[in-house]
Scaffold this motif. Structure first.
Motif, PDB file in Angstrom:
ATOM      1  N   PRO A   1       7.338  13.467  -0.364  1.00  0.00           N
ATOM      2  CA  PRO A   1       8.188  12.406   0.202  1.00  0.00           C
ATOM      3  C   PRO A   1       8.767  12.754   1.560  1.00  0.00           C
ATOM      4  O   PRO A   1       8.979  11.865   2.384  1.00  0.00           O
ATOM      5  CB  PRO A   1       9.288  12.236  -0.856  1.00  0.00           C
ATOM      6  CG  PRO A   1       9.293  13.526  -1.613  1.00  0.00           C
ATOM      7  CD  PRO A   1       7.893  14.018  -1.614  1.00  0.00           C
ATOM      8  N   ASP A   2       9.041  14.026   1.824  1.00  0.00           N
ATOM      9  CA  ASP A   2       9.579  14.397   3.139  1.00  0.00           C
ATOM     10  C   ASP A   2       8.579  14.091   4.245  1.00  0.00           C
ATOM     11  O   ASP A   2       8.931  13.558   5.303  1.00  0.00           O
ATOM     12  CB  ASP A   2       9.943  15.885   3.161  1.00  0.00           C
ATOM     13  CG  ASP A   2      11.170  16.188   2.318  1.00  0.00           C
ATOM     14  OD1 ASP A   2      11.910  15.238   1.990  1.00  0.00           O
ATOM     15  OD2 ASP A   2      11.380  17.365   1.985  1.00  0.00           O
TER      16      ASP A   2
ATOM     17  N   ASN B   1       8.336  10.255   4.717  1.00  0.00           N
ATOM     18  CA  ASN B   1       9.494   9.729   5.445  1.00  0.00           C
ATOM     19  C   ASN B   1       9.442  10.091   6.923  1.00  0.00           C
ATOM     20  O   ASN B   1       9.777   9.282   7.798  1.00  0.00           O
ATOM     21  CB  ASN B   1      10.779  10.244   4.816  1.00  0.00           C
ATOM     22  CG  ASN B   1      11.204   9.432   3.605  1.00  0.00           C
ATOM     23  OD1 ASN B   1      11.445   8.233   3.697  1.00  0.00           O
ATOM     24  ND2 ASN B   1      11.266  10.077   2.461  1.00  0.00           N
TER      25      ASN B   1
ATOM     26  N   ARG C   1       7.002   7.853   8.675  1.00  0.00           N
ATOM     27  CA  ARG C   1       7.550   6.529   8.963  1.00  0.00           C
ATOM     28  C   ARG C   1       8.423   6.559  10.208  1.00  0.00           C
ATOM     29  O   ARG C   1       8.293   5.695  11.091  1.00  0.00           O
ATOM     30  CB  ARG C   1       8.359   6.038   7.762  1.00  0.00           C
ATOM     31  CG  ARG C   1       7.551   5.750   6.517  1.00  0.00           C
ATOM     32  CD  ARG C   1       8.452   5.552   5.304  1.00  0.00           C
ATOM     33  NE  ARG C   1       7.688   5.303   4.075  1.00  0.00           N
ATOM     34  CZ  ARG C   1       8.219   5.336   2.866  1.00  0.00           C
ATOM     35  NH1 ARG C   1       9.519   5.595   2.710  1.00  0.00           N
ATOM     36  NH2 ARG C   1       7.464   5.111   1.808  1.00  0.00           N
ATOM     37  N   ARG C   2       9.317   7.517  10.280  1.00  0.00           N
ATOM     38  CA  ARG C   2      10.311   7.541  11.362  1.00  0.00           C
ATOM     39  C   ARG C   2       9.716   7.969  12.689  1.00  0.00           C
ATOM     40  O   ARG C   2      10.077   7.438  13.745  1.00  0.00           O
ATOM     41  CB  ARG C   2      11.456   8.485  10.995  1.00  0.00           C
ATOM     42  CG  ARG C   2      12.272   8.032   9.780  1.00  0.00           C
ATOM     43  CD  ARG C   2      13.397   9.003   9.458  1.00  0.00           C
ATOM     44  NE  ARG C   2      14.322   9.113  10.578  1.00  0.00           N
ATOM     45  CZ  ARG C   2      14.451  10.196  11.329  1.00  0.00           C
ATOM     46  NH1 ARG C   2      13.696  11.257  11.110  1.00  0.00           N
ATOM     47  NH2 ARG C   2      15.321  10.222  12.330  1.00  0.00           N
TER      48      ARG C   2
ATOM     49  N   ASP D   1      10.378   6.564  -7.720  1.00  0.00           N
ATOM     50  CA  ASP D   1      11.439   6.660  -6.710  1.00  0.00           C
ATOM     51  C   ASP D   1      12.700   5.908  -7.117  1.00  0.00           C
ATOM     52  O   ASP D   1      13.754   6.127  -6.529  1.00  0.00           O
ATOM     53  CB  ASP D   1      10.935   6.138  -5.362  1.00  0.00           C
ATOM     54  CG  ASP D   1       9.796   6.994  -4.805  1.00  0.00           C
ATOM     55  OD1 ASP D   1       9.726   8.181  -5.183  1.00  0.00           O
ATOM     56  OD2 ASP D   1       8.990   6.469  -4.035  1.00  0.00           O
TER      57      ASP D   1
ATOM     58  N   GLU E   1      15.795   3.272  -4.241  1.00  0.00           N
ATOM     59  CA  GLU E   1      14.881   3.479  -3.115  1.00  0.00           C
ATOM     60  C   GLU E   1      14.175   2.189  -2.738  1.00  0.00           C
ATOM     61  O   GLU E   1      13.941   1.903  -1.555  1.00  0.00           O
ATOM     62  CB  GLU E   1      13.866   4.562  -3.468  1.00  0.00           C
ATOM     63  CG  GLU E   1      12.794   4.807  -2.416  1.00  0.00           C
ATOM     64  CD  GLU E   1      13.331   5.346  -1.091  1.00  0.00           C
ATOM     65  OE1 GLU E   1      12.545   5.419  -0.119  1.00  0.00           O
ATOM     66  OE2 GLU E   1      14.528   5.692  -1.024  1.00  0.00           O
TER      67      GLU E   1
ATOM     68  N   LEU F   1      14.255   0.543   0.979  1.00  0.00           N
ATOM     69  CA  LEU F   1      13.070   0.194   1.747  1.00  0.00           C
ATOM     70  C   LEU F   1      13.093  -1.275   2.156  1.00  0.00           C
ATOM     71  O   LEU F   1      12.729  -1.630   3.281  1.00  0.00           O
ATOM     72  CB  LEU F   1      11.806   0.494   0.930  1.00  0.00           C
ATOM     73  CG  LEU F   1      11.487   1.972   0.660  1.00  0.00           C
ATOM     74  CD1 LEU F   1      10.252   2.087  -0.222  1.00  0.00           C
ATOM     75  CD2 LEU F   1      11.296   2.736   1.957  1.00  0.00           C
TER      76      LEU F   1
END
Length: 518
Positions: free
Chosen positions: A110-111, A114, A117-118, A137, A141, A145
């Motif tokens: 997940p890190d 994420n 995405r950013r 999740d 979560e 989102l």
């Protein structure tokens, strides 16, 4: 709702879809990569013979389902390399994409997702990005989102979790209403799931099911029906007229021609989609948006550096806190109105009168439920409108009614005989159709004959009156009497005893007196 047909990376399927009017296509980047190391640009395969006004809409899927299903087949290094190539491919084909799904390989963690995405997707095309929510999740979560992104994908496994898991379906309409998010159903194969969720778009592989599993998908009587392989001959014969009305080759479908069966599947899925979009389901229009989910405009950069690869993204552990949730728009309380009886039945008040032994009369009023002959059917929405209904009139209510009353045994028996006669008529017509088709035994006709025999037996049993008692005993022990074999030896002994003991002299005296009298 927009329905994306998967498998567009296969040229033959893409051409077939467009030829049948299905212009919303999903391409799998993983599928294209397996067919060709460097996938061709999307516009190289744009169809040039679409009808006037028709355009191709493309959804690009990274192939995350395959990566997550077969995690052991891909190392982390391989996934990072594919992810970097996927970013490049999305950037190069962005103008030809309506939507693209993020690279959601769960093995990367997940890190990493994420950070992706950013640091990548937010700077390429956040309005076309579709992020993926997973059931593990949690609902919190999902809310985050939907507050942050314009498009959120939910898989079928997340909606049909194992027993004991939380059912998120009741929460989705509220989330859509309060955030304006566009939900995408990724890989949904069950129509009933789609009908329960306010999806803006859905991608499905089910249209290919007939070629993979031999089943039959037919839009009939307002329903999307799926018949397993073992019932395909019966189902295709039963719905033969539907194929002809749809402009399909009924003979080829009954002969199991794979291309014609896929044409039937495409036609059926499109008809079902149009049925939902006409207001028969809970789905929402595709272009419906809201200012509540407007993306934050990137300020630092516009695009990532050309040579930057996903494997080089910094995997920071502490991300900024998610943006505050949008204020929930409270709906006003519904306005109360006068309640009315549902128009499918009526309430009738019946008065019973009774006279007692003294001649006094008493009355009692009770209510009974009755059927109504008329219905809410309208000509414009009735499926018989396209079948040449003699009473069809645009904009009118149904002209036919069927008043029925079954309150007594004789009425019930008369109705049973009516149904029996109708069934016999159906069999006669089916026999005629069988003969006209060459005389080959029709499984549907045989099933209707069996149904008639069961109905006739039920009517005969209904007519029988009286009470009968039949006792049967079977066995090889001749010494045992009937009572002892049915009940018990003690019961048999008791049944053979007299009411009270009698002396032998009394019995002889009674017999002698009887002979003298004679």
């Amino acid at each position: 709702m927009r329905l994306y047909f998967t498998g567009g990376e296969v040229p033959g399927w893409r051409k077939l879809l467009h030829s049948r009017g299905a212009h919303d296509i999903e391409l799998s980047y993983h599928g294209m990569r397996r067919r060709r190391v460097t996938p061709a640009r999307i516009n190289e395969h744009h169809p040039t013979d679409l009808p006037d006004g028709a355009t191709e809409s493309v959804l690009l899927n990274s192939g995350g389902f395959s990566f997550n299903k077969n995690e052991e087949d891909y190392s982390r290094e391989q996934l990072l390399e594919i992810a970097a190539d996927y970013v490049t491919y999305v950037s190069d084909n962005l103008d030809d994409l309506d939507l693209f799904i993020e690279f959601d390989a769960a093995r990367l963690g997940p890190d990493w997702i994420n950070a992706q995405r950013r640091q990548v997707w937010d700077h390429i095309a956040p309005d076309k990005l579709v992020v993926v929510w997973r059931a593990e999740d949690g609902l919190g979560e999902l809310q985050r989102l939907c507050d942050t992104y314009s498009n959120v994908a939910i898989t079928q496994t997340a909606l049909t979790s194992e027993q004991g898991a939380m059912d998120i379906t009741p929460h989705l309409p509220r989330i859509v209403d309060t955030t304006g998010v566009r939900l995408h159903g990724s890989g949904i194969t069950r129509p009933e799931v789609i009908e329960r969720v306010p999806f803006a778009s859905v991608s499905s592989t089910s249209w290919l099911s007939p070629s993979h599993y031999g089943d039959t998908i037919i839009w009939a009587n307002g329903q999307l029906k799926r018949y397993p392989k073992k019932y395909k001959d019966r189902s295709r014969t039963r719905h033969r007229q539907i194929f002809i009305d749809a402009g399909l080759d009924a003979e080829a479908i009954c002969a199991d021609d794979s291309t014609e069966v896929l044409k039937l599947s495409i036609w059926s899925w499109l008809a079902w989609r149009d049925h939902l979009n006409a207001g028969q389901g809970v789905t929402r229009p595709w272009n419906e948006g809201s200012a509540l989910n407007t993306e934050n405009t990137p300020q630092a950069v516009d695009t990532p550096p050309d040579q930057m690869r996903n494997s080089q993204l910094p995997l920071v552990g502490d991300f900024p806190a998610p943006p505050a949730a949008h204020p929930i728009a409270r709906r006003p309380a519904p306005r109360n109105r006068e309640r009315r009886m549902l128009p499918v039945a009526a309430i009738e008040h019946v008065t019973d009168t009774a006279v007692d032994v003294d001649g006094n009369t008493t009355s009692h009023t009770r209510t009974e439920l009755r059927s109504v002959g008329e219905s809410l059917r309208a000509c414009d929405s009735c499926f018989l409108a396209a079948r040449g209904c003699p009473g069809f009139e645009p904009g009118a209510a149904c002209v036919y009614e069927f008043p029925a009353q079954i309150r007594e045994a004789r009425q019930e028996l008369a109705a049973a005989y009516t149904l029996l006669e109708m069934q016999l008529q159906r069999i006669a017509i089916g026999k005629m159709a069988e003969d006209l088709a060459g005389g080959y035994p029709d499984a549907n006709l045989s099933a209707e004959m069996d149904r008639y025999m069961r109905m006739a037996k039920a009517v005969r049993e209904r007519e029988q009156t009286g009470v009968s008692l039949k006792i049967e005993a079977h066995g090889d022990a001749p010494a045992a009497g009937i009572f002892s074999r049915i009940f018990s030896p003690a019961a048999a002994q008791q049944a053979g005893q007299l009411e009270r003991p009698r002396a032998t002299d009394d019995v002889l005296h009674q017999v002698l007196q009887g002979e003298t009298a004679v």
